[in-house]
Scaffold this active site. Sequence first.
Site, PDB file in Angstrom:
ATOM      1  N   HIS A  15       0.836  -1.199   0.000  1.00  0.00           N
ATOM      2  CA  HIS A  15       0.000   0.000   0.000  1.00  0.00           C
ATOM      3  C   HIS A  15       0.873   1.252   0.000  1.00  0.00           C
ATOM      4  O   HIS A  15       2.056   1.194   0.336  1.00  0.00           O
ATOM      5  CB  HIS A  15      -0.848   0.073   1.284  1.00  0.00           C
ATOM      6  CG  HIS A  15      -1.819  -1.029   1.475  1.00  0.00           C
ATOM      7  ND1 HIS A  15      -3.136  -0.947   1.079  1.00  0.00           N
ATOM      8  CD2 HIS A  15      -1.680  -2.250   2.052  1.00  0.00           C
ATOM      9  CE1 HIS A  15      -3.771  -2.065   1.400  1.00  0.00           C
ATOM     10  NE2 HIS A  15      -2.898  -2.879   2.001  1.00  0.00           N
ATOM     11  N   TYR A  43      -1.649  -1.422   9.227  1.00  0.00           N
ATOM     12  CA  TYR A  43      -0.613  -2.161   8.498  1.00  0.00           C
ATOM     13  C   TYR A  43       0.374  -2.841   9.442  1.00  0.00           C
ATOM     14  O   TYR A  43       0.511  -2.457  10.604  1.00  0.00           O
ATOM     15  CB  TYR A  43       0.165  -1.195   7.600  1.00  0.00           C
ATOM     16  CG  TYR A  43      -0.696  -0.309   6.750  1.00  0.00           C
ATOM     17  CD1 TYR A  43      -1.366  -0.810   5.635  1.00  0.00           C
ATOM     18  CD2 TYR A  43      -0.844   1.049   7.058  1.00  0.00           C
ATOM     19  CE1 TYR A  43      -2.163   0.003   4.842  1.00  0.00           C
ATOM     20  CE2 TYR A  43      -1.635   1.880   6.263  1.00  0.00           C
ATOM     21  CZ  TYR A  43      -2.285   1.355   5.166  1.00  0.00           C
ATOM     22  OH  TYR A  43      -3.070   2.168   4.391  1.00  0.00           O
ATOM     23  N   HIS A 119      -2.196  -3.304  -3.667  1.00  0.00           N
ATOM     24  CA  HIS A 119      -3.585  -3.213  -3.216  1.00  0.00           C
ATOM     25  C   HIS A 119      -4.539  -3.236  -4.420  1.00  0.00           C
ATOM     26  O   HIS A 119      -5.540  -3.941  -4.431  1.00  0.00           O
ATOM     27  CB  HIS A 119      -3.737  -1.918  -2.408  1.00  0.00           C
ATOM     28  CG  HIS A 119      -5.047  -1.785  -1.712  1.00  0.00           C
ATOM     29  ND1 HIS A 119      -5.416  -0.637  -1.057  1.00  0.00           N
ATOM     30  CD2 HIS A 119      -6.087  -2.645  -1.564  1.00  0.00           C
ATOM     31  CE1 HIS A 119      -6.635  -0.817  -0.534  1.00  0.00           C
ATOM     32  NE2 HIS A 119      -7.047  -2.011  -0.826  1.00  0.00           N
ATOM     33  N   LYS A 127      -9.247   2.099  -6.327  1.00  0.00           N
ATOM     34  CA  LYS A 127      -8.235   3.143  -6.127  1.00  0.00           C
ATOM     35  C   LYS A 127      -6.861   2.660  -6.577  1.00  0.00           C
ATOM     36  O   LYS A 127      -6.602   1.452  -6.603  1.00  0.00           O
ATOM     37  CB  LYS A 127      -8.209   3.613  -4.682  1.00  0.00           C
ATOM     38  CG  LYS A 127      -8.019   2.542  -3.640  1.00  0.00           C
ATOM     39  CD  LYS A 127      -8.163   3.166  -2.240  1.00  0.00           C
ATOM     40  CE  LYS A 127      -8.151   2.093  -1.170  1.00  0.00           C
ATOM     41  NZ  LYS A 127      -8.317   2.657   0.174  1.00  0.00           N
ATOM     42  N   CYS A 129      -3.905   2.749  -5.296  1.00  0.00           N
ATOM     43  CA  CYS A 129      -2.947   2.302  -4.295  1.00  0.00           C
ATOM     44  C   CYS A 129      -2.296   0.989  -4.723  1.00  0.00           C
ATOM     45  O   CYS A 129      -3.021   0.073  -5.074  1.00  0.00           O
ATOM     46  CB  CYS A 129      -3.690   2.122  -2.959  1.00  0.00           C
ATOM     47  SG  CYS A 129      -2.667   1.494  -1.620  1.00  0.00           S
TER      48      CYS A 129
END
Length: 142
Positions: A15, A43, A119, A127, A129
């Site tokens: 990420h 995370y 991700h 998205k 990411c």
Amino acid sequence: MKSLHSQDVKWIVVHCSGSRCNHPFTVDGLINTGKERFGQPSYHYYVQRNGNIVPILPESVQGVHAVGYNHCSIAVCYEGGLDEHGAYADTRTELQKHALYELLKQLRADYPQARIVGHHDLPGVSKPCPCFDVSEYAELNT
Ligand SMILES: [Zn+2]
């Protein structure tokens, strides 16, 4: 926090923090953002712009970072992902690229059954990411 069992780890998910490359996003900032949004840090590892690798969560507990995958993944986040104007960008420094490589290599050694993905490589994620193509690290998946 929920337990994460090592034999269940199938993915190592990369990420970005979604912060601007010209604004430091501190470890405390990262932890507090997770707590505010999810009640815990998101995370397992944070890779700062200077290449520091900061353990955030023990690998024995689940992160909160990818819907449907928290129970079967380790989460690595690098600081950045937005340029100075707030647009999505690969803002990794050379130090971060190197640190990410070393960290992902170690995680692959610890979880040989797991694959490194971004991700946005997971189904249903719209998205961008982590704002770079993790196939850059594909050799580590072999
Ligand atoms: Zn993400």
